[in-house]
Each structure stands twice: as C-alpha cells, then as structure tokens.
Design an enzyme around this catalytic site. Structure first.
Site, PDB file in Angstrom:
ATOM      1  N   ASP A   3      30.935  26.676  -1.278  1.00 20.46           N
ATOM      2  CA  ASP A   3      29.920  25.590  -1.553  1.00 20.46           C
ATOM      3  C   ASP A   3      28.719  25.529  -0.399  1.00 20.46           C
ATOM      4  O   ASP A   3      28.819  25.312   0.593  1.00 20.46           O
ATOM      5  CB  ASP A   3      30.806  24.227  -1.218  1.00 20.46           C
ATOM      6  CG  ASP A   3      31.807  24.046  -2.497  1.00 20.46           C
ATOM      7  OD1 ASP A   3      31.626  24.852  -3.282  1.00 20.46           O
ATOM      8  OD2 ASP A   3      32.437  22.825  -2.325  1.00 20.46           O
TER       9      ASP A   3
ATOM     10  N   HIS B  35      47.690  31.614  -4.119  1.00 14.87           N
ATOM     11  CA  HIS B  35      48.396  32.674  -4.361  1.00 14.87           C
ATOM     12  C   HIS B  35      49.131  33.201  -3.167  1.00 14.87           C
ATOM     13  O   HIS B  35      49.843  34.104  -2.820  1.00 14.87           O
ATOM     14  CB  HIS B  35      47.455  34.015  -4.768  1.00 14.87           C
ATOM     15  CG  HIS B  35      46.411  34.310  -3.920  1.00 14.87           C
ATOM     16  ND1 HIS B  35      46.459  34.975  -2.602  1.00 14.87           N
ATOM     17  CD2 HIS B  35      45.080  33.675  -4.060  1.00 14.87           C
ATOM     18  CE1 HIS B  35      45.332  34.865  -2.103  1.00 14.87           C
ATOM     19  NE2 HIS B  35      44.274  34.165  -2.797  1.00 14.87           N
TER      20      HIS B  35
ATOM     21  N   LYS C  38      40.952  23.449 -15.283  1.00 20.80           N
ATOM     22  CA  LYS C  38      40.968  24.347 -14.444  1.00 20.80           C
ATOM     23  C   LYS C  38      42.260  24.328 -13.530  1.00 20.80           C
ATOM     24  O   LYS C  38      42.327  23.040 -12.803  1.00 20.80           O
ATOM     25  CB  LYS C  38      39.651  24.424 -13.608  1.00 20.80           C
ATOM     26  CG  LYS C  38      39.393  25.630 -12.633  1.00 20.80           C
ATOM     27  CD  LYS C  38      38.122  25.278 -12.301  1.00 20.80           C
ATOM     28  CE  LYS C  38      37.865  26.515 -10.975  1.00 20.80           C
ATOM     29  NZ  LYS C  38      36.419  26.372 -10.361  1.00 20.80           N
TER      30      LYS C  38
ATOM     31  N   ARG D   4      28.665  33.699  -9.101  1.00 22.28           N
ATOM     32  CA  ARG D   4      27.741  32.728  -9.635  1.00 22.28           C
ATOM     33  C   ARG D   4      26.388  33.282  -9.558  1.00 22.28           C
ATOM     34  O   ARG D   4      25.977  34.405  -8.981  1.00 22.28           O
ATOM     35  CB  ARG D   4      27.841  31.651  -8.470  1.00 22.28           C
ATOM     36  CG  ARG D   4      26.940  30.555  -8.955  1.00 22.28           C
ATOM     37  CD  ARG D   4      27.021  29.414  -7.792  1.00 22.28           C
ATOM     38  NE  ARG D   4      28.396  29.185  -7.508  1.00 22.28           N
ATOM     39  CZ  ARG D   4      29.132  28.141  -8.038  1.00 22.28           C
ATOM     40  NH1 ARG D   4      28.688  27.522  -9.197  1.00 22.28           N
ATOM     41  NH2 ARG D   4      30.249  27.767  -7.626  1.00 22.28           N
TER      42      ARG D   4
ATOM     43  N   ASP E  67      27.643  22.756 -13.908  1.00 22.54           N
ATOM     44  CA  ASP E  67      28.126  21.555 -13.334  1.00 22.54           C
ATOM     45  C   ASP E  67      27.419  20.228 -13.753  1.00 22.54           C
ATOM     46  O   ASP E  67      25.985  20.324 -13.141  1.00 22.54           O
ATOM     47  CB  ASP E  67      28.622  21.651 -11.681  1.00 22.54           C
ATOM     48  CG  ASP E  67      29.885  22.531 -11.277  1.00 22.54           C
ATOM     49  OD1 ASP E  67      31.001  21.861 -11.140  1.00 22.54           O
ATOM     50  OD2 ASP E  67      29.493  23.599 -11.092  1.00 22.54           O
TER      51      ASP E  67
ATOM     52  N   GLU F 125      38.679  32.966 -14.095  1.00 23.42           N
ATOM     53  CA  GLU F 125      37.305  32.874 -13.416  1.00 23.42           C
ATOM     54  C   GLU F 125      37.600  33.659 -12.024  1.00 23.42           C
ATOM     55  O   GLU F 125      39.060  33.999 -11.732  1.00 23.42           O
ATOM     56  CB  GLU F 125      37.071  31.403 -12.829  1.00 23.42           C
ATOM     57  CG  GLU F 125      36.427  30.522 -13.722  1.00 23.42           C
ATOM     58  CD  GLU F 125      36.266  29.255 -13.261  1.00 23.42           C
ATOM     59  OE1 GLU F 125      36.193  28.891 -12.150  1.00 23.42           O
ATOM     60  OE2 GLU F 125      35.744  28.388 -14.200  1.00 23.42           O
ATOM     61  N   ASN F 126      36.605  34.281 -11.141  1.00 23.48           N
ATOM     62  CA  ASN F 126      36.778  34.777  -9.845  1.00 23.48           C
ATOM     63  C   ASN F 126      36.756  33.648  -8.977  1.00 23.48           C
ATOM     64  O   ASN F 126      35.999  32.558  -9.087  1.00 23.48           O
ATOM     65  CB  ASN F 126      35.972  35.724  -9.652  1.00 23.48           C
ATOM     66  CG  ASN F 126      34.505  35.410  -9.529  1.00 23.48           C
ATOM     67  OD1 ASN F 126      34.021  34.940 -10.927  1.00 23.48           O
ATOM     68  ND2 ASN F 126      33.614  35.455  -8.933  1.00 23.48           N
TER      69      ASN F 126
ATOM     70  N   THR G 223      42.151  30.760 -11.882  1.00 19.80           N
ATOM     71  CA  THR G 223      41.089  31.500 -11.076  1.00 19.80           C
ATOM     72  C   THR G 223      41.979  32.907 -10.232  1.00 19.80           C
ATOM     73  O   THR G 223      42.951  33.135 -10.537  1.00 19.80           O
ATOM     74  CB  THR G 223      40.826  30.676  -9.812  1.00 19.80           C
ATOM     75  OG1 THR G 223      41.864  30.031  -9.103  1.00 19.80           O
ATOM     76  CG2 THR G 223      39.888  29.492 -10.362  1.00 19.80           C
TER      77      THR G 223
ATOM     78  N   GLU H 101      39.458  21.139  -9.985  1.00 19.85           N
ATOM     79  CA  GLU H 101      40.781  21.697 -10.488  1.00 19.85           C
ATOM     80  C   GLU H 101      41.834  20.338 -10.530  1.00 19.85           C
ATOM     81  O   GLU H 101      41.830  19.599  -9.799  1.00 19.85           O
ATOM     82  CB  GLU H 101      41.239  22.820  -9.458  1.00 19.85           C
ATOM     83  CG  GLU H 101      40.391  23.968  -9.469  1.00 19.85           C
ATOM     84  CD  GLU H 101      40.530  24.711  -8.156  1.00 19.85           C
ATOM     85  OE1 GLU H 101      40.003  25.991  -8.151  1.00 19.85           O
ATOM     86  OE2 GLU H 101      41.076  24.415  -7.319  1.00 19.85           O
TER      87      GLU H 101
ATOM     88  N   LEU I 129      36.130  33.643  -5.487  1.00 14.73           N
ATOM     89  CA  LEU I 129      35.228  33.807  -4.734  1.00 14.73           C
ATOM     90  C   LEU I 129      34.055  34.778  -5.148  1.00 14.73           C
ATOM     91  O   LEU I 129      34.252  35.685  -6.104  1.00 14.73           O
ATOM     92  CB  LEU I 129      35.526  34.257  -3.258  1.00 14.73           C
ATOM     93  CG  LEU I 129      36.679  33.303  -2.456  1.00 14.73           C
ATOM     94  CD1 LEU I 129      37.172  34.031  -1.226  1.00 14.73           C
ATOM     95  CD2 LEU I 129      35.931  31.922  -2.149  1.00 14.73           C
TER      96      LEU I 129
END
Length: 456
Positions: free
Chosen positions: A101, A319, A314, A434, A54, A399-400, A361, A191, A402
C-alpha cells in the site's frame, strides 16, 4: 465486430484459457487521465483482458447518503473505449495497512468520528487496541450511523447496501457487458477475514492476534456459550482466549502461546474448539449478510443484463504456519480448519448459494522460497482451496499477493494455472498486481506479453 468477440469468448470457454486482468494503482482516482490512457493502450497491445479498480467508499460517499462517482466514470470510460473489461472493487476498507500500500485512504469521516461514542464499531484485540482497517462485524446490525436525512440511523449493512445500490444506479448501463465483476470488500484489504496481521503491529511470520474483544462480540460469545454449553463457564464467565505468554503479541509463534501450545494448548480442548468455531462462524455470517445484499441488488432481475455481472469474494492466502497443528495464522484470521470444522468448505457453500466467484491470493509463491521457521506451504493451500472450489463447481479466480519482481514468480503463476487447467477446472481469471509505468515499459512489458500468452 460482435461475432468476433463472441467467437473469442466461445474459444476461451472450450479451451480453458485464463484471461489476465491488471489491477490499477490504488490512487487511480487522483491520477491524470492522460497517463492512464497511455497505460491502458499498452495493456491492450499485449492482450490483457481488462482492469481491476478499487472504488473507495470514502471518496464516493464523503457525507452520509450522498454519492459521487465522478472520479471513476472517466476511468471506466477510458477502459471501455479500448475494449478492456472491468473488475470493480467496492472498497469498504482503508488503504495503508497492507504490504504494497503506497497511499493512505481512510474510512469516511462521518464513520471515523463515531469512534469515541461507539467503540465497538471497530475490531479490538486483547490489549484493547483497535483496528481502523474496516468496520467490525459488530457494526453490521448496530443502528448508529447517520443517513442523508439526518434523523434515521443506519447499520453498517445498511451503508454497504446503500452504496452498492448507488453504484448499480450509476453504472447499470455498463454492468454485465463492460463491468463484468463486482468484488465486495468484506474486511481488511477487501478480504473476508479479521484484521489479525496489520503491518502496524505485525511482522511475518507472526500468527497475528484475535480480534473479538469489543463489547458486542464478547456479549455474543457469552450468549453463544449460554445457549450451547454451560459447562464451559468459569466462575460464571465464558472462557475467552488467552494466547499471549511471552509478550510478543502479534508476532508470537503458536508454540510460544498458551492457546496454541501443541502439548497443553487451549485449542485442543472442547472450550478452545468451541471458541474457534464461533469465531469463524461469525466471519462467515458477516460474509453472508453482505453477499445476500449484493446478490439482491446485482442479480435481482434475471432478465437484466446486469445479472451477468459476477459477484466476487476475496480470500487471503494465509500460507504461513500451514504446517502446524492448528494452522494458527489462518485460525486467528478466522479461517479455522480442523477435523470437525473446515472454514473453506463452509465458505464454498456460501459462495455456491449466491453464485459468487472465489478469488484467492498467493499464486506466485512456491514452498521452497519460504522461510523454514514460517512452516509455509502456499502450494498446498492453493491445491486445497482449488479442490474445494472445483468439487463445489464454484468459479475460482486468482491474484498474486505481492508485486511480481522475478521471472520465476511469473512462471510459478503460469505453472499453477496450467495445473488447474490440466486437472479439468481452469481459473476463471487471473488479476495481476499492479499497473505502473514500469509494467508498461520494456523490458517488463515483454514479460507481461509473454505471461498473458502463456496463461492461455
């Protein structure tokens, strides 16, 4: 040798190998370079292709029109020296309102100080609460932001364009060969969506809240209705959504609301459908406005090596409430899907137009792991979006959502990636959330090594 890398790339293209990237910590600009060097070395050992990082707007433009990327150049240099490719996220949003975060990074001070004078620059919900996760799309064409000279004013789109151009000039020598992807932040968490489920208000599986109650968006809706269908006026004013009935706000479930009620909900009326289409189309227009500028800056010269860099968008994997009549959580975030309007198909046309990559994601989630009340289906959502991307021949990455805590979650990502490959349209890449000390130490490092191997 250069030819070895060329052969590796050719092999990957032919056999559909999915390269794995790893997201760097959100506060990478503040971390010791020695620590990152050791972590990068471990990533190289297990075959990771590159990193995602980032590049925070507020850190690089502390004052209007003055850009400072000195916190990031050494990190990029470390990665390049180790042969790691870079996915750079131009982060025009804040950090601190999404799950996971661990740090707080706000918008630039010169933006935040305009809140009182120009309230419309931030998204607003029905109760008048403002979101400071990102600028509202109402700010896209509003000339209220200062520039370096202090006389001329800029729009939000001007600021995004100026920042992208400054990044281009700073790192042009690395674009296309080392910096292989530029992800453009277009909303909260980077996003393209409305900030409908910020953690300060929302808990899973609430459907969230509409974010269209600032002055300019309401005026735009009035104009939209007046231009298209005067029959939807009530007492001379357009019908605006009313979803709250139980005082539950962001955490309401659709069947508890007047707007999404399955029996007599506003969403099933012509007025409701018109509103939801307008709401989603505003978001798509916002995305196109930013994408057009990114395309002009990074793909303007077809003969330049920079033209090889991907531009990426992104999209959140919303879901929950998928198996409900209106897919309310998606609709409130701007992803309206109905028989007559399909946000994801409209998005595919946009990405195709600008040759951009679709990043999606929630790849680590499986239907059976989700709560019954939430009526989730991450697997159906992945299949749906992948199918649209493959039919449109759009690069589709993942991406995942979480951090992966269980081996089953790694296996689920591998299963989905394998499904895409067997269907004939493999993921262009997968970025793992991450990087941490835990990730590069045993036993997690061995899990990562197996994951990278199996993604191939």
């Amino acid at each position: 040798m250069w030819w070895r890398k060329w052969l590796k790339t050719l092999w990957n293209d032919v056999h559909g190998q999915t390269q794995v990237y790893v997201m760097c910590p959100l506060n990478s600009a503040f971390l010791p370079l020695g620590l990152m060097k050791c972590q990068f070395d471990q990533l190289v050992k297990v075959g990771v292709e590159g990193i995602m990082l980032d590049v925070w707007w507020s850190l690089c433009e502390p004052t209007p029109g003055c850009y400072d990327f000195s916190s990031y150049r050494p990190i990029f240099q470390l990665a390049i020296e180790r042969g790691l490719k870079i996915q750079a996220v131009l982060s025009f949003h804040t950090c601190g309102e999404s799950e996971g975060d661990e740090v707080v990074i706000s918008l630039p001070p010169f933006v935040r100080q305009l809140t009182t004078e120009h309230e419309f620059i931030f998204y607003t919900d029905e109760d008048g609460q403002k979101s400071f996760e990102c600028l509202s799309l109402s700010a896209d064409h509003a000339k209220v932001f200062p520039c370096k000279e202090g006389i001329r004013l800029r729009t939000a789109l001007d600021m995004y364009e100026d920042f992208m151009r400054a990044f281009y000039l700073q790192f042009s020598d690395w674009l296309g060969n080392h910096i292989v992807q530029i992800q453009i932040s277009m909303g909260p968490s980077g996003e393209l969506r409305y900030p409908s489920f910020a953690l300060s208000h929302w808990r899973f599986p609430g459907m969230g809240a509409f974010q269209c109650y600032d002055q300019l968006m309401q005026q735009d809706y009035v104009h939209h209705i007046a231009s298209n269908d005067t029959t939807q006026q009530q007492n001379g004013r357009p019908l605006f959504p009313c979803y709250k009935t139980c005082g539950t706000g962001y955490n309401a479930l659709p069947w508890q609301t007047l707007f999404f009620s399955e029996s007599k909900g506003i969403a099933k009326t012509t007025a409701g459908k018109t509103f939801l289409e307008w709401y989603s189309n505003k978001l798509l227009s916002h995305g196109e406005n930013i994408m057009a500028r990114a395309h002009h800056i990074f793909h303007n010269n077809v003969d330049s090596p920079c033209n090889k860099v991907e531009i990426a968008c992104k999209i959140a994997g919303i879901h929950w409430l998928y198996h409900t009549q209106y897919r309310a959580a998606e609709a409130v975030a701007g992803y309206y899907v109905s028989r007559d309007f399909h946000f994801y198909k409209q998005l595919a046309r946009l990405l195709k137009k600008y040759n951009a990559t679709w990043i999606f994601t929630c790849f680590e989630k499986r239907d059976e792991w989700e709560k019954n009340l939430a009526k989730c289906s991450p697997e159906s959502l992945v299949r749906e979006t992948w199918t649209i991307a493959s039919n449109s021949a759009i690069s589709y990455a993942a991406e995942n959502a979480l951090e992966l805590k269980k081996s089953e979650e790694y296996e689920e990502v591998i299963r989905k990636a394998d499904w895409c490959r067997r269907k004939g349209y493999p993921l262009s890449s997968f970025t793992l959330l991450r990087l941490s000390e835990e990730l590069v130490q045993e036993p997690t490092l061995s899990t990562l090594a197996n994951f990278v191997k199996n993604m191939a």
